[in-house]
Design a protein around this motif. Sequence first.
Motif, mmCIF file in Angstrom:
data_model
loop_
_atom_site.group_PDB
_atom_site.id
_atom_site.type_symbol
_atom_site.label_atom_id
_atom_site.label_comp_id
_atom_site.label_asym_id
_atom_site.label_seq_id
_atom_site.Cartn_x
_atom_site.Cartn_y
_atom_site.Cartn_z
ATOM 1 N N SER A 165 0.831 -1.210 0.000
ATOM 2 C CA SER A 165 0.000 0.000 0.000
ATOM 3 C C SER A 165 0.861 1.254 0.000
ATOM 4 O O SER A 165 0.548 2.233 -0.694
ATOM 5 C CB SER A 165 -0.942 -0.002 1.204
ATOM 6 O OG SER A 165 -1.827 -1.093 1.134
ATOM 7 N N TRP B 189 -5.985 4.374 -8.071
ATOM 8 C CA TRP B 189 -5.857 3.043 -7.471
ATOM 9 C C TRP B 189 -7.116 2.268 -7.831
ATOM 10 O O TRP B 189 -8.230 2.677 -7.501
ATOM 11 C CB TRP B 189 -5.714 3.173 -5.962
ATOM 12 C CG TRP B 189 -5.594 1.880 -5.206
ATOM 13 C CD1 TRP B 189 -6.217 0.690 -5.465
ATOM 14 C CD2 TRP B 189 -4.791 1.648 -4.055
ATOM 15 N NE1 TRP B 189 -5.848 -0.253 -4.545
ATOM 16 C CE2 TRP B 189 -4.975 0.302 -3.659
ATOM 17 C CE3 TRP B 189 -3.935 2.444 -3.306
ATOM 18 C CZ2 TRP B 189 -4.334 -0.250 -2.557
ATOM 19 C CZ3 TRP B 189 -3.302 1.884 -2.208
ATOM 20 C CH2 TRP B 189 -3.499 0.551 -1.845
ATOM 21 N N HIS C 88 -8.934 -1.323 -7.266
ATOM 22 C CA HIS C 88 -8.904 -2.476 -6.362
ATOM 23 C C HIS C 88 -9.097 -3.796 -7.116
ATOM 24 O O HIS C 88 -9.137 -3.832 -8.324
ATOM 25 C CB HIS C 88 -9.966 -2.313 -5.272
ATOM 26 C CG HIS C 88 -9.637 -1.211 -4.322
ATOM 27 N ND1 HIS C 88 -8.718 -1.345 -3.318
ATOM 28 C CD2 HIS C 88 -10.072 0.072 -4.266
ATOM 29 C CE1 HIS C 88 -8.616 -0.204 -2.659
ATOM 30 N NE2 HIS C 88 -9.427 0.667 -3.220
ATOM 31 N N ARG C 89 -9.230 -4.857 -6.376
ATOM 32 C CA ARG C 89 -9.495 -6.220 -6.837
ATOM 33 C C ARG C 89 -8.268 -6.930 -7.388
ATOM 34 O O ARG C 89 -8.383 -7.979 -8.003
ATOM 35 C CB ARG C 89 -10.664 -6.271 -7.840
ATOM 36 C CG ARG C 89 -11.998 -5.879 -7.224
ATOM 37 C CD ARG C 89 -13.067 -5.662 -8.244
ATOM 38 N NE ARG C 89 -12.768 -4.581 -9.169
ATOM 39 C CZ ARG C 89 -12.906 -3.270 -8.914
ATOM 40 N NH1 ARG C 89 -13.363 -2.875 -7.758
ATOM 41 N NH2 ARG C 89 -12.601 -2.377 -9.823
ATOM 42 N N GLY D 265 -2.744 -3.950 -5.386
ATOM 43 C CA GLY D 265 -3.509 -2.920 -6.078
ATOM 44 C C GLY D 265 -3.027 -2.710 -7.495
ATOM 45 O O GLY D 265 -1.921 -3.093 -7.854
#
Length: 170
Positions: free
Chosen positions: A98, A117, A119-120, A146
Amino acid sequence: MNQAYENIIERRSCKSYKEQRIPKDVLEKIVAAGQMAPSGMNRQAYAFVVVQDKKMMNTISKLNASIMQADTDPFYHADCVIIVFGEKDVRTHVYDGSLAMENLMLAANSLGVSSCWIHRAKEVFETEEGKELLKKWGLEEYEGIGNCILGYSDGEIAPRKPRTSKVVWE
């Protein structure tokens, strides 16, 4: 205002990109900034996959969309995605990855490149197709953290919404 502070305050997520290539030397600087992110015990247990190939971008985007059960491009037609991975056996891999993501986005902003950014990444690389890609890249022991999409903004970026996080002073 200090340049670094100003960069943090001014960075916004972008969801509309021009069809314009990011030069390799600019991408190299962005990745180098990601590699400079702090990490638990300086293990640097993150990895980066830089994708500009349109066919591969489309493949990963479609996998991401299928997780959402959507038929849209979650990468917003960006020129590039840098996928950040964390070494699964390292306790701090999600935090470390992160921090690397944030460094990528701040570096991009400072170089005139927009980012967002997405996600997933974790879920995408838990699929059979995702596992095949991890194997291809030699990253079987890594987990998706990410997707940092990058490109040149196509229009105005929305103004920042007011910050609502709680702050306690003691």
